[in-house]
Design a protein around this motif. Structure first.
Motif, PDB file in Angstrom:
ATOM      1  N   PHE A  11       0.720  -1.230   0.040  1.00  0.00           N
ATOM      2  CA  PHE A  11      -0.090  -0.049   0.048  1.00  0.00           C
ATOM      3  C   PHE A  11       0.713   1.474   0.224  1.00  0.00           C
ATOM      4  O   PHE A  11       0.652   2.309  -0.701  1.00  0.00           O
ATOM      5  CB  PHE A  11      -0.941  -0.194   1.196  1.00  0.00           C
ATOM      6  CG  PHE A  11      -1.698   1.268   1.221  1.00  0.00           C
ATOM      7  CD1 PHE A  11      -2.904   1.273   0.542  1.00  0.00           C
ATOM      8  CD2 PHE A  11      -1.644   2.310   2.246  1.00  0.00           C
ATOM      9  CE1 PHE A  11      -3.344   2.406   0.739  1.00  0.00           C
ATOM     10  CE2 PHE A  11      -2.221   3.288   2.315  1.00  0.00           C
ATOM     11  CZ  PHE A  11      -3.562   3.301   1.598  1.00  0.00           C
ATOM     12  N   LEU A  12       2.056   1.402   0.856  1.00  0.00           N
ATOM     13  CA  LEU A  12       2.819   2.647   0.648  1.00  0.00           C
ATOM     14  C   LEU A  12       3.357   2.612  -0.526  1.00  0.00           C
ATOM     15  O   LEU A  12       3.747   3.880  -1.056  1.00  0.00           O
ATOM     16  CB  LEU A  12       3.749   2.266   1.729  1.00  0.00           C
ATOM     17  CG  LEU A  12       3.390   2.373   3.232  1.00  0.00           C
ATOM     18  CD1 LEU A  12       4.538   1.989   4.281  1.00  0.00           C
ATOM     19  CD2 LEU A  12       3.018   3.504   3.597  1.00  0.00           C
ATOM     20  N   VAL A  26       0.639   3.995  -2.854  1.00  0.00           N
ATOM     21  CA  VAL A  26       0.270   5.730  -2.684  1.00  0.00           C
ATOM     22  C   VAL A  26       1.270   6.795  -3.290  1.00  0.00           C
ATOM     23  O   VAL A  26       1.081   7.831  -3.224  1.00  0.00           O
ATOM     24  CB  VAL A  26      -0.207   5.919  -1.279  1.00  0.00           C
ATOM     25  CG1 VAL A  26      -1.410   5.028  -0.580  1.00  0.00           C
ATOM     26  CG2 VAL A  26       1.199   5.603  -0.352  1.00  0.00           C
ATOM     27  N   GLN A  27       2.320   6.134  -3.570  1.00  0.00           N
ATOM     28  CA  GLN A  27       3.388   6.880  -4.317  1.00  0.00           C
ATOM     29  C   GLN A  27       2.940   7.374  -5.690  1.00  0.00           C
ATOM     30  O   GLN A  27       3.459   8.479  -6.644  1.00  0.00           O
ATOM     31  CB  GLN A  27       4.781   6.112  -4.652  1.00  0.00           C
ATOM     32  CG  GLN A  27       5.338   5.848  -3.467  1.00  0.00           C
ATOM     33  CD  GLN A  27       5.317   6.728  -2.080  1.00  0.00           C
ATOM     34  OE1 GLN A  27       6.190   8.032  -2.417  1.00  0.00           O
ATOM     35  NE2 GLN A  27       4.773   6.339  -0.985  1.00  0.00           N
ATOM     36  N   ASP A  35      -0.264   8.513  -8.646  1.00  0.00           N
ATOM     37  CA  ASP A  35      -1.481   9.447  -8.601  1.00  0.00           C
ATOM     38  C   ASP A  35      -2.780   8.456  -8.120  1.00  0.00           C
ATOM     39  O   ASP A  35      -2.802   7.568  -8.447  1.00  0.00           O
ATOM     40  CB  ASP A  35      -1.818  10.111  -9.877  1.00  0.00           C
ATOM     41  CG  ASP A  35      -0.334  11.140 -10.021  1.00  0.00           C
ATOM     42  OD1 ASP A  35       0.017  11.657  -9.276  1.00  0.00           O
ATOM     43  OD2 ASP A  35      -0.139  11.372 -11.352  1.00  0.00           O
ATOM     44  N   GLY A  36      -3.922   9.446  -8.086  1.00  0.00           N
ATOM     45  CA  GLY A  36      -5.157   9.021  -7.627  1.00  0.00           C
ATOM     46  C   GLY A  36      -5.643   7.868  -8.498  1.00  0.00           C
ATOM     47  O   GLY A  36      -6.038   6.746  -8.165  1.00  0.00           O
ATOM     48  N   ILE A  41      -3.993   4.669  -8.257  1.00  0.00           N
ATOM     49  CA  ILE A  41      -4.073   4.107  -6.797  1.00  0.00           C
ATOM     50  C   ILE A  41      -5.663   3.143  -7.010  1.00  0.00           C
ATOM     51  O   ILE A  41      -5.645   2.076  -6.481  1.00  0.00           O
ATOM     52  CB  ILE A  41      -4.234   5.019  -5.882  1.00  0.00           C
ATOM     53  CG1 ILE A  41      -2.759   5.639  -5.519  1.00  0.00           C
ATOM     54  CG2 ILE A  41      -4.844   4.494  -4.511  1.00  0.00           C
ATOM     55  CD1 ILE A  41      -2.778   7.039  -4.499  1.00  0.00           C
TER      56      ILE A  41
END
Length: 324
Positions: free
Chosen positions: A138-139, A142-143, A145-146, A149
């Motif tokens: 997950f980390l 989240v790098q 863009d939306g 993700i």
């Protein structure tokens, strides 16, 4: 408790501490602390082919997206993030699969020494390890863009249902393909913040590739799967194994070629695709039903096939960047 090999044991003793398809002499068996080994095996660190096969479609997609966008090369940051994410999510997916399959794994020769069915790790400890790996994934996600993700989160659906498909589907490899091919969407989404026909064609072609190579992989378990009542494409195809794998691989080449064309690939990209196709053709010629050892070798060779394709696509991006 399952057997654990300590540093310095004989080759025969070491073989007893790992599952049948793990890499012999891997550093997990030789160098890792004894307490960490069951967790590393649970994450398939001793079987790196899994994360390679998860990673390569991401890299293919990143290269095609860069070509389409007129970039001079695939985004190095994205390539590294995909690498870390593939290792983490391969480990998380394998841990989840082993939690769901621990009773079935105990009935199959190739999998009975996995950490859960052999008693090296409890289901509760495995669940905690799963959460830690998922957090790393997950980390990484989240790098981006939306939109990327969101696309990445959607991959959890086929991942979640796959372990149960071998109980109800004649060809669970199709659901595995939906999950393992997801990177074909991610590279495009990460760079271009959208999905378009090249990414969708690449995804479809990669699904066909996954079904083909995992059918080869399932040859190892045909006899045990028949006894345990586990379904697989290798059992489904039976004596038609070779033409079925050929059909899957042929579809993969055609669809990936269509994706390359739609993205604007040039001759180096098609050269990589031709080498990829040649490698898949060699696998079809070599695969034999009931030859588990040979099937494992052919399955692992898909890392080389996928890397050849990526190198061709990446070189094409670079060549077009220089020429423009």
């Amino acid at each position: 408790m399952g057997a654990r090999a300590a540093p310095g044991v004989s080759a025969g003793e070491a073989a007893q501490s790992r599952v049948a398809d793990a890499v012999a002499g891997h550093w997990v068996d030789r160098l890792a602390p004894r307490a960490a080994r069951p967790y590393l095996r649970l994450a398939r660190i001793d079987r790196p082919i899994g994360w390679w096969l998860l990673l390569l479609p991401c890299w293919w997609s990143a290269a095609l997206a860069a070509t389409h966008a007129g970039m001079p090369w695939p985004d190095p940051r994205h390539l590294i993030l995909f690498l870390v994410g593939a290792v983490a999510m391969r480990g998380a997916g394998s841990t989840y699969n082993d939690i769901a399959d621990r009773d079935l794994d105990a009935r199959v020769e190739r999998t009975r020494l996995r950490p859960l069915p052999s008693g090296q790790i409890t289901a509760r400890a495995a669940a905690a390890f799963l959460a830690a790996q998922a957090l790393v994934g997950f980390l990484v996600l989240v790098q981006f863009d939306g939109f990327a993700i969101l696309v990445g989160l959607c991959s959890l659906v086929p991942v979640a249902i796959y372990p149960f498909m071998k109980r109800v589907m004649a060809m669970p490899q199709l659901v595995l393909g939906l999950a393992f091919a997801w990177g074909a969407l991610m590279g495009w989404a990460a760079l271009l913040d959208q999905l378009a026909s090249p990414a969708l064609l690449l995804y479809a072609g990669t699904i066909a590739w996954v079904v083909g190579y995992d059918t080869i992989y399932a040859v190892q378990d045909i006899e045990d799967d028949e006894i345990a009542g586990i379904r697989s494409s290798a059992r489904l195809f039976g004596p038609r194994l070779k033409p079925a794998v050929a059909l899957c691989y042929g579809a993969a080449v055609i669809l990936i070629g269509a994706a390359a064309h739609a993205a604007g690939a040039g001759w180096l990209g098609y050269l990589g695709l031709a080498a990829f196709a040649g490698h898949l053709g060699w696998q079809v010629l070599r695969v034999q039903a009931r030859d588990g050892h040979g099937a494992l070798t052919l399955f692992r060779s898909n890392r080389g096939a996928g890397l050849v394709l990526f190198l061709g696509l990446a070189a094409d991006t670079i060549q077009q960047g220089w020429a423009s």
